[in-house]
Design a protein around this motif. Structure first.
Motif, PDB file in Angstrom:
ATOM      1  N   ILE A  60       3.407 -20.520  -8.263  1.00  0.00           N
ATOM      2  CA  ILE A  60       3.175 -20.591  -7.115  1.00  0.00           C
ATOM      3  C   ILE A  60       2.519 -19.225  -7.745  1.00  0.00           C
ATOM      4  O   ILE A  60       2.526 -18.245  -8.375  1.00  0.00           O
ATOM      5  CB  ILE A  60       4.315 -20.113  -6.429  1.00  0.00           C
ATOM      6  N   ASP A  61       0.514 -19.532  -7.045  1.00  0.00           N
ATOM      7  CA  ASP A  61      -0.300 -18.177  -8.134  1.00  0.00           C
ATOM      8  C   ASP A  61      -1.397 -18.621  -6.771  1.00  0.00           C
ATOM      9  O   ASP A  61      -2.067 -19.707  -6.875  1.00  0.00           O
ATOM     10  CB  ASP A  61      -0.071 -18.627  -9.286  1.00  0.00           C
ATOM     11  N   GLY A  67      -3.011 -21.670 -11.655  1.00  0.00           N
ATOM     12  CA  GLY A  67      -2.281 -23.263 -10.932  1.00  0.00           C
ATOM     13  C   GLY A  67      -2.575 -24.461 -11.242  1.00  0.00           C
ATOM     14  O   GLY A  67      -1.910 -25.393 -12.013  1.00  0.00           O
ATOM     15  N   GLU A  68      -3.634 -24.570 -11.794  1.00  0.00           N
ATOM     16  CA  GLU A  68      -4.557 -26.009 -12.296  1.00  0.00           C
ATOM     17  C   GLU A  68      -4.092 -26.100 -13.554  1.00  0.00           C
ATOM     18  O   GLU A  68      -4.292 -27.219 -14.614  1.00  0.00           O
ATOM     19  CB  GLU A  68      -6.185 -26.194 -12.002  1.00  0.00           C
ATOM     20  N   THR A  69      -4.614 -25.227 -14.734  1.00  0.00           N
ATOM     21  CA  THR A  69      -4.389 -25.344 -15.397  1.00  0.00           C
ATOM     22  C   THR A  69      -3.083 -25.409 -16.448  1.00  0.00           C
ATOM     23  O   THR A  69      -3.163 -26.095 -16.633  1.00  0.00           O
ATOM     24  CB  THR A  69      -4.613 -23.434 -16.484  1.00  0.00           C
ATOM     25  N   VAL A  70      -1.873 -24.664 -15.522  1.00  0.00           N
ATOM     26  CA  VAL A  70      -0.298 -24.780 -15.420  1.00  0.00           C
ATOM     27  C   VAL A  70      -0.132 -26.592 -15.410  1.00  0.00           C
ATOM     28  O   VAL A  70       0.418 -26.584 -15.811  1.00  0.00           O
ATOM     29  CB  VAL A  70       0.209 -23.620 -14.861  1.00  0.00           C
ATOM     30  N   GLU A  71      -0.619 -27.007 -13.862  1.00  0.00           N
ATOM     31  CA  GLU A  71      -0.786 -28.236 -14.373  1.00  0.00           C
ATOM     32  C   GLU A  71      -0.659 -29.101 -15.160  1.00  0.00           C
ATOM     33  O   GLU A  71      -0.091 -30.151 -15.736  1.00  0.00           O
ATOM     34  CB  GLU A  71      -1.106 -28.456 -12.622  1.00  0.00           C
ATOM     35  N   GLU A  87       6.667 -33.364 -14.198  1.00  0.00           N
ATOM     36  CA  GLU A  87       6.246 -33.433 -12.632  1.00  0.00           C
ATOM     37  C   GLU A  87       6.071 -32.131 -12.583  1.00  0.00           C
ATOM     38  O   GLU A  87       7.045 -31.439 -12.003  1.00  0.00           O
ATOM     39  CB  GLU A  87       6.957 -33.920 -12.083  1.00  0.00           C
ATOM     40  N   ALA A  88       4.618 -31.249 -12.386  1.00  0.00           N
ATOM     41  CA  ALA A  88       4.190 -30.029 -11.736  1.00  0.00           C
ATOM     42  C   ALA A  88       3.525 -30.271 -10.319  1.00  0.00           C
ATOM     43  O   ALA A  88       2.580 -30.961 -10.811  1.00  0.00           O
ATOM     44  CB  ALA A  88       2.862 -29.246 -13.180  1.00  0.00           C
ATOM     45  N   ILE A  89       3.524 -29.117 -10.125  1.00  0.00           N
ATOM     46  CA  ILE A  89       2.770 -29.179  -8.791  1.00  0.00           C
ATOM     47  C   ILE A  89       2.390 -28.013  -8.557  1.00  0.00           C
ATOM     48  O   ILE A  89       3.603 -26.510  -8.500  1.00  0.00           O
ATOM     49  CB  ILE A  89       4.189 -29.230  -7.921  1.00  0.00           C
ATOM     50  N   ALA A  90       1.204 -27.677  -8.349  1.00  0.00           N
ATOM     51  CA  ALA A  90       0.804 -25.884  -8.130  1.00  0.00           C
ATOM     52  C   ALA A  90       0.104 -25.655  -6.464  1.00  0.00           C
ATOM     53  O   ALA A  90       0.090 -25.950  -5.981  1.00  0.00           O
ATOM     54  CB  ALA A  90      -0.741 -25.793  -9.089  1.00  0.00           C
ATOM     55  N   LEU A  91       0.924 -24.122  -6.013  1.00  0.00           N
ATOM     56  CA  LEU A  91       1.129 -24.651  -4.814  1.00  0.00           C
ATOM     57  C   LEU A  91      -0.276 -22.647  -4.950  1.00  0.00           C
ATOM     58  O   LEU A  91       1.087 -21.892  -5.538  1.00  0.00           O
ATOM     59  CB  LEU A  91       2.036 -23.258  -4.253  1.00  0.00           C
ATOM     60  N   SER A  92      -0.818 -22.555  -4.097  1.00  0.00           N
ATOM     61  CA  SER A  92      -1.772 -21.638  -3.930  1.00  0.00           C
ATOM     62  C   SER A  92      -1.485 -20.382  -2.800  1.00  0.00           C
ATOM     63  O   SER A  92      -2.077 -19.329  -2.550  1.00  0.00           O
ATOM     64  CB  SER A  92      -2.918 -21.730  -4.203  1.00  0.00           C
ATOM     65  N   ASN A  93      -0.274 -21.117  -2.203  1.00  0.00           N
ATOM     66  CA  ASN A  93      -0.651 -19.706  -0.358  1.00  0.00           C
ATOM     67  C   ASN A  93       0.727 -19.420  -0.642  1.00  0.00           C
ATOM     68  O   ASN A  93       2.200 -19.857  -0.275  1.00  0.00           O
ATOM     69  CB  ASN A  93      -1.174 -20.735   0.295  1.00  0.00           C
TER      70      ASN A  93
END
Length: 400
Positions: free
Chosen positions: A280-281, A287-291, A300-306
């Protein structure tokens, strides 16, 4: 009185029994399936069950006070462990044990049989009861799921001692909280300590201390058994060995861990693939870099920006680890972490805070809201993977 522990916790149930000065017995039962979402403590305790496991505990009361507590499937070994501390060598014969029958308080009957035959005296019996009540309540107050029923009935007799509920529960609740602080180094009372680095132990500790560790850390005696042999509570024993476990001089394993080590190594990548990590960032690039870093390693990586949307989505995603930025609009990382920790489902899920600051105050605030660890931005691939691997290994091991 009956219900589910998701609706009312053990502490509240005990308070109702005390306030109502009730006499009878409380049965608490849990059923675990290998697909259940368990808390940290429950997952560790039940990770070696085959698909389905049922556990139960009994607590007996008289006029709102505790008379006795025991595990449902009593095999009398708990009492024998304490008899070892008191150097009591004599035991009941097979016929005498058979005469105890299948009564719900078979352990209690065993104690009275030992008393009647002058194998132990009343003081020893009372001490054993106090310790058995304590360790049973320690397990019960660590539970977060299961069913219970309180049956009003005649008091357990004859009565040897009784314990007030409020002070006992207050003490054990505090111990349960302190026990959680030892995680992930110490995870379950059923773990077996073994010597891992005898050279370091000999060079760093007195000979007498090393000798005691060699005596008890045999890979066959659990922490709980060790506590009984020493006539101490489980937290005291765990705290005593904690520094050695931290240093890597002692290791804690499960009874089947040695037999399954090869299997665990061969299935390491499968465990990674099953592990879901949410980041969560509000900075999309982070987020995309962490993913990309985590997916390349099989996670299994999921980035959430909100952050607001993330809080609702995370309950559906049920991640095994959460990376959460601190400085975000509308809802900051501290608030998200605090909210998640209020939910049973996320009480023990690792939450790593991402922060652009490396200050003491930020660390303290992170600890206060229940964060597991923190990572200072900017960070490299190696830093991220090392920290994730540290906590994913624990989660993965708990699920096997």
């Amino acid at each position: 009185m009956r219900g589910n522990l998701s609706e009312i916790d053990i502490r509240s149930i005990l308070q109702l029994i005390e306030l109502g000065q009730r006499t009878g017995q409380l049965l608490v039962e849990t059923s675990f399936h290998n697909s259940d979402k368990l808390t940290k403590d429950e997952a560790v305790r039940h990770r070696h069950t085959q698909n389905y496991k049922r556990q139960s505990w009994f607590a007996f009361f008289r006029n709102g006070q505790i008379i006795y507590c025991q595990e449902g499937e009593s095999n009398l070994l708990r009492i024998d462990d304490y008899l070892r501390h008191y150097r009591v060598e004599m035991r009941l014969e097979e016929k005498q044990l058979a005469s105890l029958g299948l009564q719900s308080a078979r352990e209690y009957g065993y104690l009275w049989a030992l008393l009647e035959r002058n194998i132990i005296n009343p003081k020893i019996a009372q001490n054993i009861i106090h310790h058995l009540v304590h360790e049973t309540l320690f397990d019960l107050l660590s539970l977060h799921q299961g069913n219970f029923i309180f049956l009003q009935d005649a008091a357990l007799a004859p009565q040897l001692t009784s314990l007030e509920i409020a002070p006992l529960v207050a003490t054990i609740t505090q111990q349960v909280q302190e026990w959680k602080q030892l995680y992930p180094h110490i995870q379950s009372p059923e773990q077996l300590p073994i010597l891992a680095d005898i050279v370091q132990l000999n060079s760093s500790l007195p000979t007498a201390t090393v000798s005691k560790l060699q005596q008890w850390a045999d890979g066959k005696t659990s922490l709980r058994q060790l506590a009984r042999h020493l006539n101490r509570d489980i937290l005291t024993v765990a705290k005593a060995i904690y520094p050695y476990v931290q240093q890597g001089w002692l290791q804690l394993v499960d009874s089947v861990a040695n037999n399954s080590k090869t299997h665990k190594q061969s299935t390491g990548m499968q465990d990674k693939q099953r592990m879901r990590i949410v980041c969560i960032d509000d900075t999309t690039t982070i987020g995309e870099t962490v993913e990309s870093i985590l997916k390349a390693q099989g996670y299994e990586a999921i980035a959430l920006s909100n952050p607001l949307e993330a809080l609702s989505l995370i309950f559906r995603l049920q991640p095994d680890l959460i990376l959460c930025d601190i400085a975000m609009p509308e809802l900051d990382g501290y608030e998200i972490c605090a909210m998640l920790r209020q939910s049973t489902a996320f009480r023990f899920v690792p939450i790593i805070m991402l922060t652009g600051k490396d200050g003491f105050i930020d660390r303290v605030r992170a600890n206060m809201v229940g964060a597991t660890d923190y990572l200072t931005k900017p960070f490299g691939d190696t830093e991220l993977l090392m920290l994730v691997e540290k906590y994913i290994k624990v989660q993965s091991y708990a699920r096997t």
